[in-house]
Design an enzyme around this catalytic site. Structure first.
Site, PDB file in Angstrom:
ATOM      1  N   CYS A 118       0.810  -1.219   0.000  1.00  0.00           N
ATOM      2  CA  CYS A 118       0.000   0.000   0.000  1.00  0.00           C
ATOM      3  C   CYS A 118       0.848   1.276   0.000  1.00  0.00           C
ATOM      4  CB  CYS A 118      -0.946   0.010   1.201  1.00  0.00           C
ATOM      5  SG  CYS A 118      -2.117  -1.358   1.168  1.00  0.00           S
ATOM      6  N   HIS A 171      -3.289   7.511   1.832  1.00  0.00           N
ATOM      7  CA  HIS A 171      -3.663   6.175   1.360  1.00  0.00           C
ATOM      8  C   HIS A 171      -5.061   5.894   1.886  1.00  0.00           C
ATOM      9  CE1 HIS A 171      -3.910   2.021   0.624  1.00  0.00           C
ATOM     10  NE2 HIS A 171      -3.705   1.642   1.876  1.00  0.00           N
ATOM     11  N   ASN A 216      -9.981  -0.022  -0.536  1.00  0.00           N
ATOM     12  CA  ASN A 216      -8.518   0.090  -0.467  1.00  0.00           C
ATOM     13  C   ASN A 216      -7.930  -0.514  -1.750  1.00  0.00           C
ATOM     14  OD1 ASN A 216      -5.795  -0.182   0.037  1.00  0.00           O
ATOM     15  ND2 ASN A 216      -6.037  -1.014   2.104  1.00  0.00           N
TER      16      ASN A 216
HETATM   17  N1  ACO Z   1     -18.474  -8.191   8.951  1.00  0.00           N
HETATM   18  C1  ACO Z   1     -19.018  -8.391  10.154  1.00  0.00           C
HETATM   19  N2  ACO Z   1     -18.306  -8.656  11.255  1.00  0.00           N
HETATM   20  C2  ACO Z   1     -16.975  -8.709  11.104  1.00  0.00           C
HETATM   21  C3  ACO Z   1     -16.333  -8.520   9.878  1.00  0.00           C
HETATM   22  C4  ACO Z   1     -17.148  -8.246   8.756  1.00  0.00           C
HETATM   23  N3  ACO Z   1     -16.648  -8.029   7.529  1.00  0.00           N
HETATM   24  N4  ACO Z   1     -14.992  -8.628  10.047  1.00  0.00           N
HETATM   25  C5  ACO Z   1     -14.799  -8.882  11.347  1.00  0.00           C
HETATM   26  N5  ACO Z   1     -15.993  -8.941  12.000  1.00  0.00           N
HETATM   27  C6  ACO Z   1     -16.263  -9.194  13.404  1.00  0.00           C
HETATM   28  C7  ACO Z   1     -15.124  -9.864  14.106  1.00  0.00           C
HETATM   29  O1  ACO Z   1     -15.172 -11.263  13.936  1.00  0.00           O
HETATM   30  C8  ACO Z   1     -15.363  -9.441  15.532  1.00  0.00           C
HETATM   31  O2  ACO Z   1     -16.362 -10.242  16.060  1.00  0.00           O
HETATM   32  P1  ACO Z   1     -16.278 -10.709  17.603  1.00  0.00           P
HETATM   33  O3  ACO Z   1     -16.335  -9.439  18.411  1.00  0.00           O
HETATM   34  O4  ACO Z   1     -17.485 -11.568  17.754  1.00  0.00           O
HETATM   35  O5  ACO Z   1     -14.989 -11.432  17.741  1.00  0.00           O
HETATM   36  C9  ACO Z   1     -15.928  -8.025  15.400  1.00  0.00           C
HETATM   37  O6  ACO Z   1     -16.401  -7.919  14.037  1.00  0.00           O
HETATM   38  C10 ACO Z   1     -14.890  -6.947  15.631  1.00  0.00           C
HETATM   39  O7  ACO Z   1     -13.734  -7.245  14.870  1.00  0.00           O
HETATM   40  P2  ACO Z   1     -12.446  -6.370  14.957  1.00  0.00           P
HETATM   41  O8  ACO Z   1     -11.389  -7.001  14.122  1.00  0.00           O
HETATM   42  O9  ACO Z   1     -12.159  -6.082  16.396  1.00  0.00           O
HETATM   43  O10 ACO Z   1     -12.965  -5.016  14.262  1.00  0.00           O
HETATM   44  P3  ACO Z   1     -12.210  -3.666  14.080  1.00  0.00           P
HETATM   45  O11 ACO Z   1     -13.003  -2.573  14.673  1.00  0.00           O
HETATM   46  O12 ACO Z   1     -10.759  -3.767  14.458  1.00  0.00           O
HETATM   47  O13 ACO Z   1     -12.303  -3.468  12.504  1.00  0.00           O
HETATM   48  C11 ACO Z   1     -10.932  -3.651  10.569  1.00  0.00           C
HETATM   49  C12 ACO Z   1     -11.688  -4.398  11.640  1.00  0.00           C
HETATM   50  C13 ACO Z   1     -11.909  -2.836   9.757  1.00  0.00           C
HETATM   51  C14 ACO Z   1     -10.229  -4.658   9.660  1.00  0.00           C
HETATM   52  C15 ACO Z   1      -9.894  -2.712  11.224  1.00  0.00           C
HETATM   53  O14 ACO Z   1      -9.143  -3.401  12.183  1.00  0.00           O
HETATM   54  C16 ACO Z   1      -8.965  -2.092  10.226  1.00  0.00           C
HETATM   55  O15 ACO Z   1      -9.370  -1.324   9.381  1.00  0.00           O
HETATM   56  N6  ACO Z   1      -7.659  -2.374  10.348  1.00  0.00           N
HETATM   57  C17 ACO Z   1      -6.702  -1.851   9.415  1.00  0.00           C
HETATM   58  C18 ACO Z   1      -6.508  -2.850   8.363  1.00  0.00           C
HETATM   59  C19 ACO Z   1      -6.276  -2.277   7.007  1.00  0.00           C
HETATM   60  O16 ACO Z   1      -6.757  -1.241   6.634  1.00  0.00           O
HETATM   61  N7  ACO Z   1      -5.536  -3.048   6.243  1.00  0.00           N
HETATM   62  C20 ACO Z   1      -5.325  -2.724   4.881  1.00  0.00           C
HETATM   63  C21 ACO Z   1      -3.916  -2.828   4.491  1.00  0.00           C
HETATM   64  S1  ACO Z   1      -2.870  -1.851   5.452  1.00  0.00           S
HETATM   65  C22 ACO Z   1      -3.229  -0.391   5.082  1.00  0.00           C
HETATM   66  O17 ACO Z   1      -3.660  -0.163   3.973  1.00  0.00           O
HETATM   67  C23 ACO Z   1      -2.971   0.684   6.055  1.00  0.00           C
END
Ligand code: ACO
Length: 325
Positions: free
Chosen positions: A114, A252, A282
């Site tokens: 990214c 980004h 993304n």
């Molecule tokens: N739909 C519904 N529920 C979901 C989904 C989904 N797509 N994905 C995860 N969940 C659930 C999980 O299983 C969890 O359930 P639980 O509480 O029963 O265990 C709950 O939602 C919360 O999950 P978390 O992972 O804690 O959610 P979070 O608020 O951290 O959001 C996310 C997840 C959106 C991936 C976030 O962590 C994020 O954006 N991280 C950055 C990752 C990123 O952007 N990566 C891209 C590449 S790097 C970059 O570009 C910077």
């Protein structure tokens, strides 16, 4: 003093759009969850047979058109991608052929996931400053959805496909101050110990397969806000720039919450942040030049504006670039 000036930008998005609602029929997720946690409403998906080089070529042609140059005016192509057409040759070489840049110059790919566009921009800027290149195409292009495990709801909702490009050219009229047009500075970082936070579980020398994206979302989120804020501060300090002077933050586009948290940490108003993640998802290395293109074409970015670009991705890699448009 020599500066590299962006004289044109262009982009390409595949026709097919995948909405959150459609995704909710494929995995256990919902429009509300995706929107609330990421700000994403839809993403574009490459069509059957549509390759990274095809998307990159369209974006490059649009950027050359805006810059008023032809392939014969380009000396080098720096193409950032995580999803090349083939393991080799470089996708940049295919683009070189596609645009008709025959028998001249050179082209290669850059892999920083990214952060790829910032890495490619920094590389091109340094080639130009060294006097080895006069005019370059800098491209970010991704067929990122080919790395997605469509059964993994924690990653499949995040990514999309597309390409963006800029023409970067030498300008010797700079005075060596922050008022100069062009790239004022670039700042690159990586930390290989953190590679297991975000990676693809395949590759030629490991599994001999392409593999799928795997991610520790919470940790990536935490690092993203910290590292991107640090890179932004570094760029501002290097040029003696105050946050109030930044006209546009072009980050980004990974997650609206990451963008908001980074802008807030730096006291930047949301009105000065270009956000396209809702429509594009993304798109990895393509996201910054795609966002740039949107804000240039709708008239927000104007000549003389100070633009701060920043990214973080797998590696981990991160970086920033400060430019006067
Ligand atoms: N739909 C519904 N529920 C979901 C989904 C989904 N797509 N994905 C995860 N969940 C659930 C999980 O299983 C969890 O359930 P639980 O509480 O029963 O265990 C709950 O939602 C919360 O999950 P978390 O992972 O804690 O959610 P979070 O608020 O951290 O959001 C996310 C997840 C959106 C991936 C976030 O962590 C994020 O954006 N991280 C950055 C990752 C990123 O952007 N990566 C891209 C590449 S790097 C970059 O570009 C910077």
């Amino acid at each position: 003093m020599r500066r590299s000036v962006i004289t044109g930008c262009g982009s390409y998005l595949p026709k097919k759009v995948l909405t959150n609602k459609e995704l909710a029929t494929m995995v256990d997720t919902s429009d509300e969850w995706i929107l609330q946690r990421t700000g994403i409403q839809q993403r574009h998906i490459a069509g059957e047979g549509e390759k990274t080089s095809d998307m990159a070529t369209f974006a490059a042609q649009a950027a050359m058109k805006m810059a008023g140059v032809t392939a014969q005016d380009i000396d080098a192509i720096f193409l950032a991608t995580t999803t090349p057409d083939n393991t080799f040759p470089a996708t940049a070489a295919t683009v070189q052929s596609n645009i008709g840049m025959h028998d001249k110059g050179f082209a290669f790919d850059i892999q920083a996931v990214c952060s790829g566009f910032i890495y490619a921009l920094a590389t091109a800027d340094n080639f130009i400053k060294a006097g080895q290149v006069k005019r370059a195409l800098v491209i970010g292009a991704e067929h990122f959805t080919s790395l997605i495990d469509w059964k993994d709801r924690t990653t499949c909702v995040l990514f999309g496909d597309g390409a963006g490009a800029v023409v970067l050219e030498a300008n010797d009229n700079g005075k060596g101050t922050k008022d100069d047009r062009g790239i004022l500075s670039t700042h690159l970082h990586s930390q290989g110990e953190l590679r297991s936070l975000l990676y693809v579980d395949g590759g030629p020398s490991s599994t001999k397969t392409v593999g799928h994206v795997r991610m520790n979302g919470k940790e990536v989120f935490r690092h993203a806000v910290t590292r991107m804020s640090e890179a932004i501060m570094e760029a501002m300090r290097a040029n003696d720039v105050d946050p109030s002077e930044i006209k546009w933050l072009v980050p980004h586009q990974a997650n609206k919450r990451i963008i908001d948290a980074t802008a807030e940490k730096l006291n930047l108003s949301p009105d000065n942040v270009v956000v396209t993640v809702a429509q594009h998802g993304n798109t990895s290395a393509a996201s910054i030049p795609l966002a740039l293109s949107v804000a240039v074409n709708d008239g927000r970015i104007q000549r003389g504006d100070l633009i701060l670009m920043e990214a973080m991705g797998g590696g981990l890699t991160w970086g920033a670039a400060l430019a006067r448009w």
